[in-house]
Design a protein around this motif. Structure first.
Motif, PDB file in Angstrom:
ATOM      1  N   SER A  98      96.023 -36.472 -95.878  1.00 52.82           N
ATOM      2  CA  SER A  98      97.424 -36.143 -96.828  1.00 52.82           C
ATOM      3  C   SER A  98      98.002 -34.665 -96.750  1.00 52.82           C
ATOM      4  CB  SER A  98      97.639 -36.595 -98.496  1.00 52.82           C
ATOM      5  OG  SER A  98      96.275 -36.276 -98.637  1.00 52.82           O
ATOM      6  N   LEU A  99      96.917 -33.986 -96.202  1.00 54.91           N
ATOM      7  CA  LEU A  99      97.169 -32.449 -96.873  1.00 54.91           C
ATOM      8  C   LEU A  99      97.109 -31.252 -95.484  1.00 54.91           C
ATOM      9  CD1 LEU A  99      94.028 -31.492 -99.252  1.00 54.91           C
ATOM     10  CD2 LEU A  99      96.035 -31.908 -99.482  1.00 54.91           C
ATOM     11  N   GLY A 100      96.223 -32.684 -94.142  1.00 52.76           N
ATOM     12  CA  GLY A 100      96.122 -31.746 -92.865  1.00 52.76           C
ATOM     13  C   GLY A 100      95.400 -32.106 -92.728  1.00 52.76           C
ATOM     14  N   ASP A 101      95.573 -31.333 -90.853  1.00 50.27           N
ATOM     15  CA  ASP A 101      93.760 -31.691 -89.766  1.00 50.27           C
ATOM     16  C   ASP A 101      93.145 -30.713 -89.549  1.00 50.27           C
ATOM     17  OD1 ASP A 101      95.049 -34.526 -89.414  1.00 50.27           O
ATOM     18  OD2 ASP A 101      96.620 -33.126 -88.286  1.00 50.27           O
ATOM     19  N   ILE A 102      93.675 -29.367 -90.317  1.00 46.54           N
ATOM     20  CA  ILE A 102      93.097 -28.069 -89.825  1.00 46.54           C
ATOM     21  C   ILE A 102      92.902 -27.454 -90.671  1.00 46.54           C
ATOM     22  CG2 ILE A 102      92.892 -25.922 -88.255  1.00 46.54           C
ATOM     23  CD1 ILE A 102      94.825 -27.700 -86.281  1.00 46.54           C
ATOM     24  N   VAL A 103      91.748 -26.382 -91.043  1.00 47.00           N
ATOM     25  CA  VAL A 103      90.987 -25.418 -92.224  1.00 47.00           C
ATOM     26  C   VAL A 103      92.339 -23.889 -91.552  1.00 47.00           C
ATOM     27  CG1 VAL A 103      89.868 -24.991 -93.854  1.00 47.00           C
ATOM     28  CG2 VAL A 103      89.782 -27.080 -93.612  1.00 47.00           C
ATOM     29  N   ALA A 104      92.492 -23.228 -92.456  1.00 49.52           N
ATOM     30  CA  ALA A 104      92.778 -22.195 -91.802  1.00 49.52           C
ATOM     31  C   ALA A 104      91.843 -20.761 -91.787  1.00 49.52           C
ATOM     32  CB  ALA A 104      94.234 -21.482 -91.881  1.00 49.52           C
ATOM     33  N   VAL A 105      90.685 -21.337 -91.302  1.00 49.91           N
ATOM     34  CA  VAL A 105      89.229 -20.363 -91.959  1.00 49.91           C
ATOM     35  C   VAL A 105      90.107 -18.879 -91.065  1.00 49.91           C
ATOM     36  CG1 VAL A 105      87.824 -21.896 -92.114  1.00 49.91           C
ATOM     37  CG2 VAL A 105      88.554 -21.035 -89.424  1.00 49.91           C
ATOM     38  N   PRO A 106      89.631 -17.289 -91.672  1.00 54.08           N
ATOM     39  CA  PRO A 106      90.056 -16.190 -90.651  1.00 54.08           C
ATOM     40  C   PRO A 106      89.965 -16.360 -89.486  1.00 54.08           C
ATOM     41  CG  PRO A 106      88.529 -16.351 -92.608  1.00 54.08           C
ATOM     42  CD  PRO A 106      88.630 -17.732 -91.824  1.00 54.08           C
ATOM     43  N   PRO A 107      89.649 -16.580 -88.413  1.00 57.52           N
ATOM     44  CA  PRO A 107      89.893 -16.581 -87.078  1.00 57.52           C
ATOM     45  C   PRO A 107      90.887 -17.115 -86.347  1.00 57.52           C
ATOM     46  CG  PRO A 107      87.422 -17.052 -87.530  1.00 57.52           C
ATOM     47  CD  PRO A 107      87.878 -17.765 -88.847  1.00 57.52           C
ATOM     48  N   VAL A 108      91.092 -18.531 -87.440  1.00 60.16           N
ATOM     49  CA  VAL A 108      92.107 -19.689 -86.790  1.00 60.16           C
ATOM     50  C   VAL A 108      93.576 -19.224 -87.324  1.00 60.16           C
ATOM     51  CG1 VAL A 108      93.063 -21.973 -87.650  1.00 60.16           C
ATOM     52  CG2 VAL A 108      90.369 -21.320 -86.208  1.00 60.16           C
ATOM     53  N   ARG A 109      93.489 -18.039 -88.568  1.00 58.79           N
ATOM     54  CA  ARG A 109      94.563 -17.888 -88.581  1.00 58.79           C
ATOM     55  C   ARG A 109      94.922 -16.964 -88.366  1.00 58.79           C
ATOM     56  NH1 ARG A 109      92.962 -16.082 -94.688  1.00 58.79           N
ATOM     57  NH2 ARG A 109      92.166 -18.299 -94.826  1.00 58.79           N
ATOM     58  N   ALA A 110      94.005 -15.966 -88.065  1.00 62.82           N
ATOM     59  CA  ALA A 110      94.273 -14.501 -87.705  1.00 62.82           C
ATOM     60  C   ALA A 110      94.485 -14.721 -86.006  1.00 62.82           C
ATOM     61  CB  ALA A 110      93.264 -13.785 -87.109  1.00 62.82           C
ATOM     62  N   ALA A 111      94.737 -16.342 -85.409  1.00 59.22           N
ATOM     63  CA  ALA A 111      95.063 -16.746 -84.132  1.00 59.22           C
ATOM     64  C   ALA A 111      96.537 -16.949 -84.439  1.00 59.22           C
ATOM     65  CB  ALA A 111      93.993 -17.270 -83.366  1.00 59.22           C
ATOM     66  N   ARG A 112      96.246 -17.971 -85.110  1.00 60.02           N
ATOM     67  CA  ARG A 112      97.591 -18.488 -85.656  1.00 60.02           C
ATOM     68  C   ARG A 112      98.896 -17.817 -85.472  1.00 60.02           C
ATOM     69  NH1 ARG A 112      98.011 -20.433 -90.954  1.00 60.02           N
ATOM     70  NH2 ARG A 112      98.090 -18.517 -90.898  1.00 60.02           N
ATOM     71  N   ASP A 113      98.598 -16.694 -86.542  1.00 63.86           N
ATOM     72  CA  ASP A 113      99.533 -15.770 -86.710  1.00 63.86           C
ATOM     73  C   ASP A 113     100.279 -15.245 -85.663  1.00 63.86           C
ATOM     74  OD1 ASP A 113      99.087 -17.017 -89.562  1.00 63.86           O
ATOM     75  OD2 ASP A 113      98.352 -15.177 -90.291  1.00 63.86           O
ATOM     76  N   ARG A 114      99.153 -14.904 -84.828  1.00 69.39           N
ATOM     77  CA  ARG A 114      99.618 -13.779 -83.882  1.00 69.39           C
ATOM     78  C   ARG A 114     100.084 -14.500 -82.116  1.00 69.39           C
ATOM     79  NH1 ARG A 114      94.863 -10.537 -81.561  1.00 69.39           N
ATOM     80  NH2 ARG A 114      96.494  -9.554 -80.299  1.00 69.39           N
ATOM     81  N   GLY A 115     100.086 -16.095 -82.988  1.00 65.38           N
ATOM     82  CA  GLY A 115     101.227 -16.589 -82.155  1.00 65.38           C
ATOM     83  C   GLY A 115     100.462 -17.466 -80.853  1.00 65.38           C
ATOM     84  N   LEU A 116      99.060 -17.330 -81.186  1.00 67.33           N
ATOM     85  CA  LEU A 116      98.629 -17.992 -79.839  1.00 67.33           C
ATOM     86  C   LEU A 116      97.922 -18.867 -79.785  1.00 67.33           C
ATOM     87  CD1 LEU A 116      95.508 -14.196 -79.626  1.00 67.33           C
ATOM     88  CD2 LEU A 116      97.768 -15.280 -78.446  1.00 67.33           C
ATOM     89  N   LEU A 117      97.983 -19.761 -80.756  1.00 66.94           N
ATOM     90  CA  LEU A 117      97.610 -21.304 -80.988  1.00 66.94           C
ATOM     91  C   LEU A 117      99.385 -22.178 -80.640  1.00 66.94           C
ATOM     92  CD1 LEU A 117      95.068 -21.092 -83.725  1.00 66.94           C
ATOM     93  CD2 LEU A 117      94.278 -21.141 -81.096  1.00 66.94           C
TER      94      LEU A 117
END
Length: 351
Positions: A232-251
């Motif tokens: 119910s919360l989601g599928d992906i924990v935004a650990v720092p490397p994932v968060r950084a790539a996401r915020d740069r539009g790479l994911l």
């Protein structure tokens, strides 16, 4: 050679060690049989950049807090390996390795555990082999004709192995997101998911996931409305490397392709994309082939359990395979509670 132990634990990873801790506290005699040559379970085989979802203090087995890793909020896999090695020494857990269990059989009043180094006879068995050893690959059309490299999460190690290549990562869970983030700076990456990625809020980590899984199990046990748990919360924990790539539009994920061909993939609109490699981050199934002689699997392939106890074979417990054998029991922090309950049930069985 045949030996006897009141309790045999199959698997020396986190679940097996947690079981050993609680069996020792109850004064029971047992042995842990581990197929790996060294300590650390599956953690010693993960990719280089893997990080836990939670800080060290919230990633601990019973009785021993995981030390903080210097300079890291979320410890890496080698830190976990070191912690598990220290844990089994600290509690002097009786491990034998490498010992591969080939089958568990009924033998009158006992269970017979056949291995590649002899036979054990036990009054109770805990299966704690996990899922890492049974990777799942989906039956995607064309998978057998693709000329590029194909590998599962269990084989992936580092992005440098794919530098400059056209890589497709398949999977919308934590492994898929972490490996896609790992590759984003080194490859021509395409990330593919069955549905749009669902990132958890940035302040949510493994602590909240454990609480959500526990609350769901409690609600179901009490006949209340299903809370949905972690899903119910989601599928992906935004650990720092994932968060950084996401915020740069790479994911930015694309919907699943329809088929593979010799040189790449075909999309739903009929267009094609070339690819040099496909990495399948598509999950796992429980590694239970050693229990096949007991013939416990139901029509859907799952062994029915009451808690962790096999419903039709009360001398057998299954520990650490996921929510069906205890809330969050496939995690470091979550397995302790079900290991405790399992050890108590076995103590009652043995009288």
């Amino acid at each position: 050679m045949t030996r006897t132990a009141p309790v045999v634990v199959i698997g020396g990873g986190q679940a097996g060690l947690a079981a050993g801790y609680h069996l020792r506290r109850l004064g029971l005699d047992f042995v842990i049989l581990d197929a790996q040559a060294t300590s650390g379970g599956a953690w010693q085989h993960t990719w280089d950049s893997l990080r836990l979802f939670s800080p060290a203090a919230y990633s601990s087995l019973p009785g021993r807090l995981m030390p903080v890793q210097s300079g890291e909020t979320y410890p890496d896999a080698q830190h976990v390996v070191d912690y598990l090695a220290d844990y089994e020494k600290r509690y002097e857990l009786p491990l034998e390795r490498p010992v591969r269990v080939t089958g568990v059989h009924r033998d009158d009043a006992l269970l017979r555990v056949e291995t590649d180094s002899g036979t054990w006879r036990a009054r109770a068995v805990i299966s704690a082999t996990g899922t890492w050893w049974r990777p799942f690959l989906p039956a995607v059309p064309g998978r057998t004709v693709f000329h590029g490299r194909q590998l599962h999460t269990v084989v992936y190690t580092r992005p440098q192995d794919f530098a400059g290549r056209r890589v497709i990562v398949v999977g919308g869970g934590n492994s898929g997101a972490q490996i896609a983030a790992d590759l984003a700076h080194h490859t021509a990456l395409t990330w593919v998911t069955q549905r749009a990625p669902r990132f958890l809020a940035d302040d949510i980590d493994g602590r909240a996931l454990f609480d959500a899984a526990t609350a769901r199990r409690r609600a179901l046990d009490e006949g209340l409305t299903d809370t949905g748990g972690v899903a119910s919360l989601g599928d992906i924990v935004a650990v720092p490397p994932v968060r950084a790539a996401r915020d740069r539009g790479l994911l930015t994920a694309r919907p699943m392709f329809t088929r593979l061909h010799t040189g790449g993939v075909e999309w739903a609109d009929g267009t094609h994309s070339p690819a040099d490699a496909v990495i399948w981050c598509t999950g796992f199934r429980p590694a239970l082939s050693h229990l096949a002689p007991l013939q416990l699997r139901g029509s859907r392939g799952r062994i029915a359990t009451t808690g962790t106890r096999a419903t039709v074979e009360p001398r057998l417990h299954l520990l650490g395979y996921g929510d069906w054998t205890g809330p969050a029991s496939a995690t470091l922090i979550g397995v302790g509670r079900t290991a405790r309950d399992t050890a108590r049930e076995i103590a009652d069985l043995l009288g």
